[in-house]
Design a protein around this motif. Structure first.
Motif, PDB file in Angstrom:
ATOM      1  N   GLY A 189      -3.437  -0.508  -4.175  1.00  0.00           N
ATOM      2  CA  GLY A 189      -1.752  -0.226  -3.740  1.00  0.00           C
ATOM      3  C   GLY A 189      -0.924  -0.947  -5.144  1.00  0.00           C
ATOM      4  O   GLY A 189      -1.639  -0.716  -6.236  1.00  0.00           O
ATOM      5  N   ASN A 229      -9.436  -1.077   2.263  1.00  0.00           N
ATOM      6  CA  ASN A 229      -9.155  -2.551   2.096  1.00  0.00           C
ATOM      7  C   ASN A 229     -10.298  -3.283   1.998  1.00  0.00           C
ATOM      8  O   ASN A 229     -11.498  -2.843   1.823  1.00  0.00           O
ATOM      9  CB  ASN A 229      -8.287  -3.006   3.203  1.00  0.00           C
ATOM     10  N   SER A 237      -5.537  -6.283   0.957  1.00  0.00           N
ATOM     11  CA  SER A 237      -5.346  -5.177   0.272  1.00  0.00           C
ATOM     12  C   SER A 237      -6.102  -5.077  -1.031  1.00  0.00           C
ATOM     13  O   SER A 237      -6.547  -6.075  -1.882  1.00  0.00           O
ATOM     14  CB  SER A 237      -3.868  -5.143  -0.418  1.00  0.00           C
ATOM     15  N   THR A 272       0.871  -1.290   0.000  1.00  0.00           N
ATOM     16  CA  THR A 272      -0.019  -0.104  -0.020  1.00  0.00           C
ATOM     17  C   THR A 272       1.074   1.216  -0.104  1.00  0.00           C
ATOM     18  O   THR A 272       2.196   1.175   0.314  1.00  0.00           O
ATOM     19  CB  THR A 272      -0.875   0.000   1.269  1.00  0.00           C
ATOM     20  N   GLY A 312      -4.572   2.458   0.075  1.00  0.00           N
ATOM     21  CA  GLY A 312      -4.545   1.243   0.757  1.00  0.00           C
ATOM     22  C   GLY A 312      -4.885   1.616   2.533  1.00  0.00           C
ATOM     23  O   GLY A 312      -5.804   2.550   2.539  1.00  0.00           O
TER      24      GLY A 312
END
Length: 326
Positions: free
Chosen positions: A200, A165, A197, A121, A140
């Motif tokens: 990112g 996320n 995640s 991220t 992120g």
């Protein structure tokens, strides 16, 4: 490697002091990275926190190339720079492994695969020192706070970035909107049941093209898995059908950041950290802990904040930066 602090420092320049600390709770190498970058005229200060996973290769790469790319453009182009950086990494890998390619792999093909196999991220704070404001770009679940250093009921409200996320309601809604009819994208609070995640860099497994019947994606996953032989984990190509049964309309993970502005005053404190910190304490507790540290004359406020959460049992890498005005 012995678990514990891997970094602790104080930096002073451009009228600000930056305290930094990192903590690794296990014996494996720390995967977080951070950056502190000042423009040549001293007007812009970039703080970056990069939370790596699946290895440190992506976080290391992004921490080196993203800050100068951002400084070369005005803050209004943060989104473009994030997306262009991500695209360049994907293009470099695909050029090495495109079907029916007419040229040999580049000399950097192994490196290109390594930085795309792992992921990170990225949270960037682009601080306009004369203008006293922060232009942030967050891809992120690292988090940044801006709050008044004074312990006072009339202090300005706490400002903070939003965590993004697979557990975030906004990210789940985005994935449904961008991938309609695909009900198994988020499983048990993770992307395809595997990855937390959703924004990112790297994580090519979730970005690369599918091809007819997923044949092209399978080939790419084979390549990415081949540079993961020493991780001690079962490679993803050996688990392909389990984790990519619903892989239909990539990319599922994007580098597009959430962007915005936070206002500053001379009494402001800026804290940014990886989710290893904010998994343990709330933003409000972080702000109060730092305020008390300032009141008590603590030298390194980042280390002070870390020491306050160690008794809670740290389970993930922690990176903390604390900025105060001189």
């Amino acid at each position: 490697m012995t678990p514990g602090k891997t970094h602790e420092a104080l930096q002073t320049f451009a009228g600000v002091q930056i305290a930094s600390v990192q903590y690794q709770p296990t014996e494996r190498p720390i995967e977080d990275r951070f950056s502190v970058t000042l423009s040549s005229d001293g007007a812009r200060l970039l703080l970056g926190v990069y939370d790596g996973h699946g290895g440190a290769a992506t976080a290391e790469h992004i921490s080196k190339i993203l800050p100068p790319a951002l400084l070369a453009c005005p803050p209004g182009e943060h989104t473009h720079v994030f997306e262009a950086t991500d695209k360049s990494m994907l293009d470099a890998f695909k050029a090495d492994h495109t079907p029916f390619r007419l040229r040999l792999q580049s000399p950097d093909w192994m490196y290109n695969a390594q930085v795309l196999r792992s992921g990170c991220t990225a949270l960037i704070l682009d601080i306009d020192i004369p203008g006293m404001k922060v232009n942030y770009a967050n891809a992120g679940d690292c988090r940044s706070l801006v709050f008044d250093s004074r312990i006072s009921e009339d202090a300005d409200p706490l400002q903070q970035t939003a965590d993004l996320n697979a557990k975030s309601q906004s990210e789940q809604e985005r994935l449904k909107r961008e991938h309609p009819g695909e009900e198994l994208v988020v499983v048990s609070g993770r992307l395809f049941g595997k990855l937390m995640s959703t924004r990112g860099f790297g994580d090519g497994y979730y970005k690369l093209p599918r091809g007819v019947n997923n044949w092209q994606h399978k080939k790419h996953v084979d390549v990415l898995s081949s540079v993961d032989r020493n991780s001690g984990k079962v490679p993803l190509n050996a688990q392909y059908e389990s984790y990519f049964y619903g892989y239909r309309t990539p990319p599922y993970l994007v580098a597009t950041p959430d962007v915005g502005v936070m206002r500053l005053s001379r009494d402001s404190v800026i804290v940014c950290g990886s989710d290893g910190l904010f998994d343990l304490v709330t933003s409000e507790v972080v702000a109060q802990t730092v305020r008390h540290g300032i009141r008590d004359g603590v030298e390194n406020l980042a280390a002070h904040l870390l020491d306050s959460v160690i008794p809670l049992g740290i389970g993930d890498d922690v990176t903390i930066l604390v900025l105060t005005f001189a």
